[in-house]
Scaffold this motif. Structure first.
Motif, PDB file in Angstrom:
ATOM      1  N   VAL A   1       9.591   5.033  10.983  1.00 50.37           N
ATOM      2  CA  VAL A   1       9.356   5.406   9.579  1.00 50.37           C
ATOM      3  C   VAL A   1      10.655   5.969   8.982  1.00 50.37           C
ATOM      4  O   VAL A   1      10.979   5.713   7.823  1.00 50.37           O
TER       5      VAL A   1
ATOM      6  N   MET B   1       0.854  -1.208   0.000  1.00 52.02           N
ATOM      7  CA  MET B   1       0.000   0.000   0.000  1.00 52.02           C
ATOM      8  C   MET B   1       0.882   1.249   0.000  1.00 52.02           C
ATOM      9  O   MET B   1       1.904   1.287   0.688  1.00 52.02           O
TER      10      MET B   1
ATOM     11  N   PRO C   1       2.356   4.462   1.134  1.00 53.68           N
ATOM     12  CA  PRO C   1       2.390   5.014   2.490  1.00 53.68           C
ATOM     13  C   PRO C   1       1.546   6.279   2.664  1.00 53.68           C
ATOM     14  O   PRO C   1       0.962   6.498   3.730  1.00 53.68           O
TER      15      PRO C   1
ATOM     16  N   PHE D   1      -1.988   5.260   3.141  1.00 49.17           N
ATOM     17  CA  PHE D   1      -2.124   4.689   4.480  1.00 49.17           C
ATOM     18  C   PHE D   1      -2.273   5.816   5.515  1.00 49.17           C
ATOM     19  O   PHE D   1      -3.151   5.769   6.378  1.00 49.17           O
ATOM     20  N   ASP D   2      -1.401   6.837   5.402  1.00 46.67           N
ATOM     21  CA  ASP D   2      -1.454   7.965   6.351  1.00 46.67           C
ATOM     22  C   ASP D   2      -2.774   8.716   6.237  1.00 46.67           C
ATOM     23  O   ASP D   2      -3.353   9.132   7.236  1.00 46.67           O
TER      24      ASP D   2
ATOM     25  N   ARG E   1      -5.481   6.672   7.782  1.00 46.88           N
ATOM     26  CA  ARG E   1      -5.305   6.683   9.236  1.00 46.88           C
ATOM     27  C   ARG E   1      -5.818   7.995   9.836  1.00 46.88           C
ATOM     28  O   ARG E   1      -6.474   8.007  10.866  1.00 46.88           O
TER      29      ARG E   1
ATOM     30  N   ARG F   1       3.474  13.986   5.321  1.00 52.54           N
ATOM     31  CA  ARG F   1       2.559  14.161   6.468  1.00 52.54           C
ATOM     32  C   ARG F   1       1.850  15.518   6.389  1.00 52.54           C
ATOM     33  O   ARG F   1       0.693  15.651   6.782  1.00 52.54           O
TER      34      ARG F   1
END
Lengths: 259, 306
Positions: free
Chosen positions: A90, A1, A3, A6-7, A10, A104
């Motif tokens: 990470v 997946m 990343p 995914f973040d 989440r 992020r």
């Protein structure tokens, strides 16, 4: 997946995101309900359109919650992770620190933008079905764009401060201070300053005070459309670029020179 | 291969460097033990090597890839297990492994299969539905091992990996490290547990106050130049103590005498002692030498370094 996906998943499925989104939707619906009830007649007897009242109310509600959400996204998905060493697992992956920071940041801004977009779209549906009007598309577009700028500032400032302070508690304290100063009590602070220095042109001073506070960016943007207060598009674009770019750029710089 | 060259790491201008001019090489198929007291610089060395913090000076390379200049390339070749693992608490272990695998370009299906396999291998198969915040420190350590192995790297940085593990976990990790070695991987293994280092490491680097004190081969521990002589006498009296005290420091227990601090004498001294005791009519039932262990060698080394 991937990343980043995914973040994003989440953050969007996090309790803080869902709680604030639910609060924005509930408050906006409640305000819409009461606006409909009072049928748009003010106490002084001047007719105020339901549409303007509703749009203003939504802008105010989002104006309070979008900065909180931005600060929380920056805190939970970068600042806290960095200050509790969660980010280290990470950082040892094949990715640079700068890329982690930027991804992020983008995820935080996207999450806030998604929350703003969902609220506006749901409220548009509410307005159509309950109040018999549709929000103007240019209003929606400008508001969403403005909230992306606000999100970029507040997520960016949390990421920046995570490179300055040493503990999650200190970062959380700063989050609260920023929210109180820029969002909750800013108007009061400005009024105190006006009272203290008594500027020659109060309306210009007020406008300037809004321009220097990213929390009011959506309000400044709306002036371009409503022409309620004269503000140039260039000023709005320049302020938007500054709020979007400066905090995250400083965070990138600190991330590059510090551990 | 892990090459640490003239590594220095300072946290502040005024303080002593946490690591100073450290050079180490871990060859393929080698386990290099990394021993030192708390604050000696072991964790800092490993954190710099893993790319978590920047070196002040020097370099760390993994199979020729510099961790600063080519972070992405070097990190592909590293498996890192921290002393105190700390992961995103609200995620299930398999999801986090899939997330990490994403950075290595491993497909979701492949990473899911490999993740399940690794979690079973490290003994977490019964805890897949728990979030990581529900994991104990030992379970987190096992998870961090699985995370380190997700990309099957050539080099491992293991920081106090045995801390927090139960005896079964220690045995499992010891066997796993030895299997890495068999596969030709390079392992930098930091530990306070000197007996564990002694049992698995090919060489042991001793670090004190950020500086490398010495590196010793495990085989060489048997000939560090320091040894004790144990003598068993069937008819002991005060005269035995007088004779033996000429050779070093003597401790007596019944008919058993242990002579230490035999500086300047080699293992051949046993013949001399035996002859002298027999000539004085003592009955010697046993005499042997014993090299000092890693622990004694370690403390002597850091004492030298201080």
């Amino acid at each position: 997946m991937n990343p980043i996906l995914f973040d994003l998943k989440r953050s969007i499925l996090s309790k803080s995101f869902i709680a604030i989104l639910v609060m924005m939707l509930a408050l906006s619906s409640l305000v819409g309900y009461f606006i409909k009830k009072i049928t748009g007649v003010s106490a002084s007897g001047n007719v105020i359109s339901q549409e303007i009242l509703f749009l203003t109310a939504i802008a105010i509600i989002l104006g309070i919650f979008i900065p909180i959400l931005g600060l929380l996204m920056g805190y939970f998905y970068y600042g806290k992770d960095r200050l509790t060493s969660v980010l280290e697992s990470v950082m040892v992956q094949p990715v640079t620190k700068m890329r982690i920071l930027l991804s992020r940041f983008v995820v935080g801004v996207l999450a806030v933008g998604v929350a703003a977009l969902i609220t506006i779209v749901v409220m548009d549906g509410f307005a159509v079905s309950y109040m018999n009007f549709s929000m103007p598309l240019d209003f929606i577009a400008s508001l969403v764009a403005a909230y992306f700028v606000e999100a970029a500032f507040f997520v960016g400032i949390m990421i920046l401060l995570a490179h300055v302070v040493k503990t999650p508690t200190a970062l959380l304290s700063l989050l609260i201070v920023i929210f109180l100063l820029l969002d909750m009590f800013y108007t009061t602070i400005v009024q105190i300053v006006i009272f203290a220095i008594n500027p020659s042109n109060i309306s210009t001073f007020m406008l300037d005070s809004y321009i220097v506070n990213p929390t009011y960016y959506s309000l400044i943007t709306s002036y371009v459309f409503t022409k309620e207060i004269s503000v140039s598009v260039y000023t709005v674009v320049a302020a938007g670029l500054i709020w979007t770019i400066v905090p995250v750029s400083l965070a990138l710089y600190l991330g590059h020179i510090r551990d | 291969m892990i090459e640490i060259s003239e590594l220095t790491k300072s946290y502040g201008r005024s303080s002593r460097p946490a690591v100073s001019n450290l050079s180490l090489t871990v060859n393929d198929g080698e386990i290099l033990g990394f021993a030192g007291l708390n604050g000696a610089g072991k964790t800092t060395t490993i954190r710099v090597s893993a790319g978590i913090i920047y070196p002040s000076e020097g370099s760390v390379r993994f199979d020729g890839n510099d961790i600063v200049k080519n972070k992405t390339g070097a990190s592909r070749l590293i498996g890192w297990v921290p002393e105190l693992p700390n992961f995103e608490p609200n995620v299930k272990p398999l999801d986090l492994l899939i997330y990490y695998a994403g950075f290595h370009g491993i497909s979701r299906t492949e990473s899911e299969n490999r993740g399940k396999e690794l979690l079973t291998q490290v003994g977490l198969d019964g805890h897949l539905n728990k979030k990581l915040r529900e994991y104990s420190q030992g379970m987190k350590k096992r998870f961090s091992l699985a995370a380190a192995m997700i990309s099957n790297p050539n080099n491992y940085l293991l920081d106090e990996i045995l801390n927090g593990l139960d005896p079964e976990g220690i045995k499992y990790v010891r066997d796993l490290i030895l299997s890495f070695k068999k596969e030709g991987k390079s392992i930098l293994l930091s530990s306070h547990m000197l007996n564990e280092l002694e049992s698995v490491a090919d060489r042991i680097a001793i670090i004190n106050k950020g500086k490398l004190v010495r590196i010793i081969n495990r085989a060489d521990l048997k000939s560090t130049g320091k040894f004790t002589v144990t003598v068993q006498v069937q008819n002991p009296d005060d005269g035995v103590m007088n004779i033996l005290s000429k050779y070093g420091k003597v401790e007596a227990s019944g008919g058993r005498f242990i002579i230490s601090e035999l500086n300047g004498k080699d293992a051949g001294v046993t013949g001399e002692i035996n002859s002298e005791l027999i000539s004085r009519k003592y009955v010697v039932s046993g005499i042997n030498t014993e090299s000092e262990g890693l622990e004694a060698f370690f403390f002597r080394s850091i004492g030298d370094g201080q």
